[in-house]
Design a protein around this motif. Structure first.
Motif, short mmCIF file in Angstrom:
data_model
loop_
_atom_site.label_atom_id
_atom_site.label_comp_id
_atom_site.label_asym_id
_atom_site.label_seq_id
_atom_site.Cartn_x
_atom_site.Cartn_y
_atom_site.Cartn_z
N VAL A 1 -4.38 6.76 0.98
CA VAL A 1 -3.73 5.34 0.53
C VAL A 1 -4.04 5.13 -0.94
O VAL A 1 -5.12 5.19 -1.51
N LEU B 1 -1.28 4.66 9.33
CA LEU B 1 -2.42 5.41 9.53
C LEU B 1 -2.39 6.39 10.54
O LEU B 1 -2.81 7.37 10.36
N ARG C 1 -4.34 8.92 6.06
CA ARG C 1 -5.41 8.43 5.57
C ARG C 1 -5.57 7.99 4.23
O ARG C 1 -6.56 7.38 3.67
N ASP D 1 0.42 -3.13 5.23
CA ASP D 1 -0.92 -3.22 5.98
C ASP D 1 -0.87 -1.82 6.30
O ASP D 1 -0.08 -1.29 6.95
N VAL D 2 -2.25 -1.31 6.10
CA VAL D 2 -2.35 0.29 6.22
C VAL D 2 -2.23 0.46 7.54
O VAL D 2 -2.06 1.92 7.79
N THR D 3 -2.34 -0.38 8.74
CA THR D 3 -2.20 0.16 10.20
C THR D 3 -0.94 0.60 10.49
O THR D 3 -0.57 1.34 11.30
N VAL E 1 -8.89 6.13 4.22
CA VAL E 1 -9.48 5.08 5.12
C VAL E 1 -10.04 5.68 6.21
O VAL E 1 -9.55 6.68 6.99
N TYR F 1 -3.65 1.29 -3.42
CA TYR F 1 -3.17 -0.30 -3.31
C TYR F 1 -2.46 -0.40 -4.81
O TYR F 1 -3.21 -0.45 -5.62
N GLY G 1 1.12 5.27 0.80
CA GLY G 1 0.50 6.53 1.67
C GLY G 1 0.78 7.59 1.38
O GLY G 1 2.26 7.87 1.09
N ILE H 1 0.91 -1.20 -0.09
CA ILE H 1 0.08 -0.14 -0.07
C ILE H 1 0.93 1.24 0.13
O ILE H 1 1.89 1.25 0.78
#
Ligand code: AGP
Length: 612
Positions: free
Chosen positions: A207, A201, A205, A196-198, A240, A209, A185, A183
């Motif tokens: 992003v 974050l 927010r 992984d977006v976490t 997100v 893919y 950002g 991903i």
């Protein structure tokens, strides 16, 4: 499994990378590392074990200077967990650093080729081949780093998400994706990379893919993406909208416990918007009635707990749809020459939406002409994006390796799908469907009631936590539920545990029952309650210690025979596993707690299983 975080900006990169890697710890890993561009050199630091070791070594990242860097948590595949096998892997001159999720399948052949050219290898990893091969193409000076990466991609086979740094181009990072999520950002004056977006974050927010075959060049000014032909492409930017708190413990000791307690709310989110005026409304679906009426069968494909959801689905959906419902382990599916065609609806279930086996099964089913409907939790995940139809579970981020709220919501969504199809097929009594739907709306409340009585389950855990072997038995949906109860227990408490259809005991397993053997007997399916009781008697006669799970209405009867009883509210039989799973999750949780296990990150396991 492995995690990637990358940063290109104006702030010191190392603390950002370490913080991001911390957010990926839940995925499971055995070592960690970072590489940062420091002037015209790469500063690389790696350590086997927990991220804390690396972080302490670098004083939280403050000892490493530089504003462009990449970090990795590794889950060993090729080469044991060790400092040297950790990522980033570095080329022989130290100029190229690579982090990698996935597996390079032809690494042995490439390694042999490079060794013939005199390239020395220091690790046992498949990833080092990428670093050395990029350098091999780059070092003659005739091509720039992007071109060298492109040439390398033509040679490597397998699955990969790559983050690549080059000391000669210290203002940028290159990212590549094939069959492993990645991903991008977008921040102000900075760009991020993550598996992984976490992980990112906290910083952005916004992003995008990457798709299979995409390459991206990240700089402070933004990101330039290319397709597999290296033609420039634009990526759609998504927003997100969930809060970072949703991925934090919020005062709970463990994510798993938090996620168990979140189930009523997760069920509300998954179910309530999909029931209107006593009917199922699946606005996200575009299947036509003609297509549905032409179906010959349903095939459910998944792994682990998601597969167990499929097992419950087989009993429930076959009964209400009068259609064959086959359930396959995704890891087996593509090698079993499945009978699948355009009249088969393949239902793919995956919390993460990234499980490699499941993705491979999805592609095989597609190749065979089936339509794919996936039930997925992670929005924008690879499985969701490759499916024809997606039903999201809306459970919110699930961090603990042992799935809980994802299982419950997957099951609810699968039941809703079955009820929806049953109306179009006319295979279920309308009044019964209405009853089930009304009762689905009561699930969150009933689940709350179960969770309120957690101390009762804690008591049973204290009674049984030092057993070394446990059997789960049940019939029909109780058997399917037992599979999940057993997996939950073994994965977090390391107690040997197996689930059997009760009727199978007498065909072999009963020989293992001796004085004091713990048998968790599931008797929530009213229709087969008497048979469940007979099996319990068989076990007790041989000295087994029976902990039973049943409904409140049968509690008294069960208590006459079982050594201990956990009672849950009555509901329509179809819904019993949705409620019955909660005490089993709590039981496993408390047992693991009493045994001092690492509950959220059990040994050898990963949250997102991106290798075959
Ligand atoms: C369950 O507790 C496990 N962590 C595991 O079995 C999991 O369900 C399986 O790996 C499938 O994952 P997925 O749902 O993300 O595809």
């Amino acid at each position: 499994m492995c995690g990637i975080v990358g940063y290109v900006g104006r702030e010191e990169a190392a603390p950002i990378l370490l913080e991001g890697l911390g957010r990926l710890e839940y995925r499971g890993y055995d070592s960690a590392g970072i590489a940062v561009c420091t002037g015209k050199q790469l500063s690389v630091h790696k350590a086997k074990g927990r991220l804390r070791i690396l972080s302490d070594m670098l004083d939280g990242g403050r000892l490493v200077k530089g504003c462009v860097g990449v970090g990795h948590t590794r889950w060993a595949t090729h080469g044991a967990p060790s400092d040297v096998n950790s990522h980033p892997q570095v080329s022989r001159s130290g100029k190229i650093a690579v982090v990698h999720n996935g597996i390079i399948e032809n690494y042995a052949e490439l390694k042999a080729f490079l060794q013939e050219q005199g390239v020395p290898f220091t690790s046992e990893t498949d990833t080092e081949v990428v670093a050395q091969l990029v350098e091999y193409f780059y070092e003659d000076g005739k091509v720039d780093i992007l071109e060298a990466v492109g040439r390398c991609l033509h040679r490597i086979e397998g699955a990969y998400a790559l983050g690549i740094l080059c000391a000669d181009a210290p203002e940028q990072m290159i990212a590549v994706r094939k069959d492993s999520p990645l991903i991008l950002g977008f921040g102000d004056g900075c760009s991020f990379l993550a598996s992984d977006v976490t992980a990112i974050l906290r910083h952005t927010r916004r992003v995008a893919y990457l798709d299979d075959g995409d390459t991206a060049v990240l700089t402070r000014e933004g990101v330039q993406c290319y397709n597999y032909l290296m033609q420039p492409i634009e990526k759609t930017v998504s927003y997100v909208d969930w809060e970072i708190d949703a991925a934090e413990k919020g005062g709970y000791e463990h994510f798993m416990f938090k996620e168990i307690m979140e189930q009523p709310e997760a069920l509300r989110r998954a179910v309530f918007p999909r029931i209107r005026d006593g009917e199922v409304v699946l606005e996200d679906l575009s299947l036509t009635n003609k297509y549905i009426r032409g179906l010959h069968k349903l095939y459910i494909v998944a792994c682990g707990s998601s597969y167990h959801v499929g097992m419950v689905g087989k009993y429930n959906l076959e009964r209400i749809l009068r259609l064959p419902v086959e359930v396959a382990l995704a890891s087996e599916f593509r090698y079993m020459e499945p009978i699948v065609d355009e009249h088969t609806l393949v239902v793919v279930i995956s919390q993460s939406g990234e499980t490699l086996d499941t993705m491979a099964a999805l592609r095989e089913a597609k190749r065979l002409g089936a339509k794919i409907l996936s039930i997925v939790n992670v929005v924008g995940s690879s499985i969701a994006r490759e499916s024809d139809e997606v039903l999201y579970t809306w459970a919110g981020p699930e961090i603990a390796v042992a799935t809980t709220k994802a299982y419950t919501t997957q099951l609810a969504v699968l039941d809703l799908l079955g009820l929806y199809l049953s109306k179009i097929l006319g295979t279920m009594d309308a009044a019964e469907r209405r009853t089930v739907l009304d009762e689905m709306l009561l699930l969150p409340e009933k689940m709350e009631k179960i969770l309120e009585k957690k101390e009762d389950i804690q008591y049973f855990a204290s009674r049984y936590f030092n057993h070394n072997s446990v059997f789960f038995i049940g019939r029909n949906i109780d058997y399917a539920l037992g599979l999940e109860g057993s997996l939950k227990l073994k994965e977090i408490s390391y107690i040997h545990s197996e689930a059997y259809a009760s009727g199978e005991l007498k065909h072999g397993t009963i020989s293992l029952i001796e004085e004091g053997t713990l048998v968790v007997a599931l008797g929530t399916y009213g229709k087969l309650f008497d048979k469940a009781m007979s099996n319990i008697v068989e076990v007790k006669t041989r000295g087994g210690d029976v902990l039973a799970l049943t409904t409140e209405s049968r509690q008294e009867e069960m208590a006459k025979t079982a050594n201990g009883v956990i009672a849950i509210p009555d509901a329509h039989p179809m819904l019993m596993p949705s409620l019955g799973v909660a005490p089993l999750q709590l039981f496993s949780y408390y047992v693991a707690l009493m045994r001092g296990c690492d509950i959220d990150k059990p040994r050898n396991l990963a949250k997102s299983v991106t290798v075959e």
